[in-house]
Design a protein around this motif. Structure first.
Motif, PDB file in Angstrom:
ATOM      1  N   LEU A 105       0.842  -1.192   0.000  1.00 13.95           N
ATOM      2  CA  LEU A 105       0.000   0.000   0.000  1.00 13.95           C
ATOM      3  C   LEU A 105       0.882   1.248   0.000  1.00 13.95           C
ATOM      4  N   LYS A 106       0.265   2.402  -0.074  1.00 13.13           N
ATOM      5  CA  LYS A 106       1.015   3.653  -0.165  1.00 13.13           C
ATOM      6  C   LYS A 106       0.673   4.584   0.981  1.00 13.13           C
ATOM      7  N   LEU A 107       1.683   5.303   1.464  1.00  8.88           N
ATOM      8  CA  LEU A 107       1.425   6.400   2.389  1.00  8.88           C
ATOM      9  C   LEU A 107       0.966   7.588   1.555  1.00  8.88           C
ATOM     10  N   ALA A 108      -0.189   8.133   1.865  1.00  6.70           N
ATOM     11  CA  ALA A 108      -0.727   9.252   1.096  1.00  6.70           C
ATOM     12  C   ALA A 108       0.198  10.467   1.201  1.00  6.70           C
ATOM     13  N   GLU A 109       0.412  11.130   0.084  1.00  3.45           N
ATOM     14  CA  GLU A 109       1.167  12.385   0.057  1.00  3.45           C
ATOM     15  C   GLU A 109       0.147  13.511   0.209  1.00  3.45           C
ATOM     16  N   LEU A 110       0.132  14.166   1.359  1.00  2.94           N
ATOM     17  CA  LEU A 110      -0.859  15.201   1.611  1.00  2.94           C
ATOM     18  C   LEU A 110      -0.668  16.374   0.659  1.00  2.94           C
ATOM     19  N   THR A 111      -1.771  16.945   0.197  1.00  3.94           N
ATOM     20  CA  THR A 111      -1.709  18.075  -0.736  1.00  3.94           C
ATOM     21  C   THR A 111      -1.195  19.323  -0.039  1.00  3.94           C
TER      22      THR A 111
END
Length: 454
Positions: free
Chosen positions: A316-322
C-alpha cells in the motif's frame, strides 16, 4: 425439528444438542431415540419417540447424532416421514476410512430428496432466528450476538474458536455452518445461499479442500460481485494436506492452484485465524477503499512509524498530503489550535498530550484531502490527555464516506474504549499489524470491485 439420538444424560452429544436448540428456537422440538420413554432436559420433559416416523406432526429438519452405521437407515426413515433436510453430526464416515458408508448415506438421501449437512460436523447456528444445534454447550461455547458476518468451516474446532472470538470481541454473526465431510451440500452451495442472504454482509470460511473446482469458481465469481468472501485455506503444505485427508477426507490439492483461483474470483486469501478475523471485521463495518493511499493520525510517533512500515510492506502507499492540507495544518498551528511541535507529514503525529479535540482537527484535515483513500487512527489511551470525547468524534468522521480503521494497543482500559468506538461503526484493532491487515482487506476488495466495472 427432530433430534435423533436425543438423550437426558449430561455430556452426551444428543443431550447437548437438545440444550442448544432449546435456548432460542421457537419451533417445535421432538426427541427421538430407539429406547423411547421420556427425557428431561434443562427442567423440561420431552416424550421420546422410538422413530421419527412415530412423530404425529410434520418434521422439517432432522439432527442426527447416532452411531454412523445406523445413519443410512435413519435417512430412509426421514425420507418416509417427508423430511427434506438433515444435519448429520455423527462421525465415522469417509474421514475414518468408511467412504462406502458415506456413499450409501448420500445414495439414500438422494432417493428421498433430502439435503445433507455433514456428516462429521459440529452443527449449525442461525443467530438471526435462534436455531442452534451446535453440540458444544453454551456454558463452554460462547455464542455471539446477531450481526453481519457468516462463517462456514470444515473444522468444528476452528469454528468453535471463531464463535468464542466473535462473542469476546462483541462482533456479530449471522450464520455459523460446520460443513464436515461435505458429502452433499458443500462450500459453494452455502456461498450461493449466503450471497442472497440480506442479513449477511461478509462471508468467511475455513476450508481444507474444495470438492468441485469449477463449481466453486463460478459461484465465487458471482458472490464476490455482491459481497466480500474471505477464506482461510488449510493444508498449504504436504504435511497439512495429509492431515486434512485424515480429518474430513478432503483432498487438499496444490495450494498454488487455490491461490490462483482465489485471485481470479476475487476471494480474499487469509493466511491465519487472526488475519481472517481482521479482514472480516473491517469489511463488515466499513466500505471498501477507492484507492490504496492511506493516511495516518497518531498520538504515538513509534506506532506511526510501525504503521508506515506495515503499509508499505503490504503493497500500500502512504498518502502524500496536498499543499492545501499542509496549509490548513500550518494555519491551525499558527492560531494555537494545534501544537507547534507536532508533525503534519503523513503520518500526522499530534503528540502524546493530544486531547480528542486535537484528534478531531487532524482527522478532518486528513480525510478532506483528495489524496487520501482511507485512514488509520492510532490512539494510545494510556495518555491522560486523551479524553472520552474521542468516541463521538471518531464516529462523526464516517460522514466523509472513506474507510476508517482505529488501532488501540494496550490492556483493559483501551479495550473498554474500543468496544465503545465500535458501537459507532468504526472497527478497532489491538495492534498496528492488525490495523494494517484490515486496511489491506478494504483496499484489495475495493480494487477488485473497481476492476469489475472496467
Amino acid at each position: 425439528m427432530a433430534v435423533i439420538g436425543a438423550s437426558n444424560i449430561s455430556g452426551k452429544v444428543g443431550n447437548a444438542i437438545m440444550c442448544s436448540i432449546m435456548r432460542g428456537f421457537n419451533g417445535k422440538i421432538y426427541a427421538v431415540n430407539v429406547k423411547g420413554g421420556e427425557i428431561k432436559v434443562n427442567g423440561k420433559k420431552f416424550k421420546v419417540y422410538g422413530s421419527i416416523k412415530d412423530i404425529p406432526d410434520e418434521v422439517d429438519t432432522a439432527v442426527i447424532a447416532v452411531p454412523a452405521r445406523f445413519v443410512p437407515q435413519i435417512i430412509d426413515e426421514c425420507g418416509q416421514k417427508g423430511v427434506k433436510g438433515a444435519i448429520v453430526i455423527s462421525a465415522g464416515f469417509k474421514e475414518a476410512g468408511r467412504a462406502d458408508l458415506e456413499e450409501e448415506l448420500v445414495k439414500r438421501a438422494r432417493k428421498w430428496g433430502i439435503r445433507i449437512i455433514g456428516p462429521n460436523c459440529l452443527g449449525v447456528t442461525n443467530l438471526e432466528n435462534g436455531f442452534d444445534c451446535n453440540f458444544n454447550p453454551p456454558e463452554r461455547q460462547a455464542r455471539p450476538e446477531f450481526g453481519g458476518i457468516a462463517f462456514m468451516s470444515q473444522s468444528g474446532a476452528f469454528g468453535a474458536a471463531i464463535l468464542d472470538w466473535a462473542a469476546r470481541h462483541e462482533v456479530g454473526m449471522s450464520k455459523f455452518i460446520i460443513l464436515g465431510n461435505m458429502a452433499d451440500l458443500d462450500e459453494s452451495d452455502f456461498m450461493e445461499y449466503l450471497k442472497d442472504d440480506p442479513k449477511t454482509r461478509v462471508i468467511t470460511a475455513y476450508l481444507e479442500g474444495v470438492e468441485d473446482g469449477r463449481k466453486f469458481l463460478k459461484v465465487a465469481r458471482e458472490t464476490t460481485k455482491v459481497k466480500p468472501v474471505i477464506i482461510l485455506k488449510a493444508g498449504r503444505t504436504e504435511a497439512g494436506a495429509k492431515a486434512a485427508a485424515s480429518h474430513t477426507g478432503s483432498l487438499a490439492g496444490s495450494y498454488s492452484i487455490y491461490e490462483a483461483a482465489f485471485e481470479q474470483s476475487g476471494v480474499l486469501n487469509a493466511k491465519s485465524m487472526r488475519q481472517l478475523f481482521n479482514y472480516a471485521k473491517a469489511l463488515a463495518m466499513q466500505p471498501p477503499a477507492k484507492g490504496d493511499r492511506i493516511g495516518i493520525v497518531t498520538n504515538g510517533g513509534g506506532a506511526g512509524v510501525m504503521a508506515s512500515d506495515g503499509l508499505l510492506e503490504a503493497g500500500l502507499k502512504l498518502a502524500e498530503l496536498t499543499e492545501e492540507t499542509k496549509e490548513k495544518f500550518v494555519k491551525a498551528i499558527g492560531e494555537g489550535v494545534l501544537p507547534h511541535h507536532m508533525s503534519f507529514k503523513n503520518p500526522v503525529d499530534i503528540i502524546g498530550d493530544a486531547p480528542s479535540s486535537r484528534y478531531e482537527v487532524a482527522m478532518r484535515y486528513v480525510l478532506e484531502d483528495d489524496n487520501v483513500d482511507a485512514l488509520i487512527i492510532i490512539a494510545l489511551f494510556q495518555s491522560p490527555a486523551l479524553d472520552e470525547g474521542i468516541v463521538e468524534k471518531v464516529g462523526k468522521m464516517q460522514e466523509y464516506g472513506k474507510p476508517i480503521i482505529f488501532v488501540a494497543p494496550g490492556g483493559e482500559y483501551p479495550e473498554k474504549m474500543a468496544r465503545r468506538i465500535e458501537k459507532t461503526g468504526v472497527p478497532v484493532f489491538e495492534t498496528v499489524e492488525d490495523g494494517v491487515d484490515a486496511i489491506k482487506a478494504l483496499t484489495k476488495y475495493g480494487k477488485y470491485l473497481r476492476e469489475l466495472s472496467f
